[in-house]
Scaffold this motif. Structure first.
Motif, PDB file in Angstrom:
ATOM      1  N   THR A 189      -2.572   6.962   5.331  1.00 28.38           N
ATOM      2  CA  THR A 189      -2.611   5.675   5.785  1.00 28.38           C
ATOM      3  C   THR A 189      -2.797   4.924   6.701  1.00 28.38           C
ATOM      4  O   THR A 189      -2.281   5.600   8.165  1.00 28.38           O
TER       5      THR A 189
ATOM      6  N   VAL B 201       0.590  -0.570   0.364  1.00 23.95           N
ATOM      7  CA  VAL B 201      -0.026  -0.181   0.039  1.00 23.95           C
ATOM      8  C   VAL B 201       0.917   1.287  -0.261  1.00 23.95           C
ATOM      9  O   VAL B 201       1.107   1.981  -0.781  1.00 23.95           O
ATOM     10  N   GLU B 202       1.668   1.102   0.880  1.00 21.83           N
ATOM     11  CA  GLU B 202       2.754   2.550   0.407  1.00 21.83           C
ATOM     12  C   GLU B 202       3.398   3.024  -0.594  1.00 21.83           C
ATOM     13  O   GLU B 202       3.681   4.328  -0.876  1.00 21.83           O
TER      14      GLU B 202
ATOM     15  N   ARG C 213       0.941   4.312  -3.723  1.00 22.73           N
ATOM     16  CA  ARG C 213       0.134   5.457  -2.664  1.00 22.73           C
ATOM     17  C   ARG C 213       1.720   6.368  -3.354  1.00 22.73           C
ATOM     18  O   ARG C 213       1.124   7.330  -3.620  1.00 22.73           O
TER      19      ARG C 213
ATOM     20  N   ALA D 232      -5.593   3.072   2.469  1.00 25.84           N
ATOM     21  CA  ALA D 232      -5.506   4.268   2.213  1.00 25.84           C
ATOM     22  C   ALA D 232      -6.623   5.098   1.346  1.00 25.84           C
ATOM     23  O   ALA D 232      -6.455   4.138   0.080  1.00 25.84           O
TER      24      ALA D 232
END
Length: 127
Positions: free
Chosen positions: A100, A82-83, A86, A109
């Motif tokens: 997040t 996810v990070e 993102r 997120a």
């Protein structure tokens, strides 16, 4: 930007301001479709889980945390990181709405797509 890390849908959420329409949507998913209820807070939210593990969240008029969804569904895309995803999206100018969030082994997120719809990246905690 590659979409190789998107595995499928992990979440679908919708917010329904009208109390009667909210209750009708809950009844449809619970009673007619027979979806398993995993959380129920009357007139605020009902969470369902499909057999493949995907969650369907229906937010009602008492919910104030998902007003940003507007009258459109929020779709959660399953990704590996996810990070990382993102950061790549932000570098391309995509607007994320909040920090997040994390809950145990899941990370998510929310971002606003070019069409104005709120979407979500969802995946496992990395590291």
């Amino acid at each position: 930007m590659s979409t190789d890390g998107v595995h499928g849908l992990g979440f679908l959420g919708v917010r329904i301001e009208d109390r009667e329409r909210f209750r009708a949507a809950v009844a449809l998913h619970r009673d007619t479709l027979g979806l398993a209820v995993v959380r129920d807070e009357p007139d605020r939210l009902v969470w369902f889980r499909l057999r493949d593990g995907t969650e369907l969240h229906v937010y009602g008029p008492e919910d104030v945390d998902h007003v940003a969804f507007g009258d459109r569904p929020c779709v959660g895309l399953v990704v590996d990181d996810v990070e990382g995803t993102r950061h790549r999206m932000e570098a391309e100018g995509v607007e994320f709405l909040w920090d997040t969030q994390r809950d145990g082994d899941r990370v998510w997120a929310h971002y606003r797509g070019p069409d104005g719809t709120v979407y979500e990246l969802i995946g496992p905690t990395v590291g």
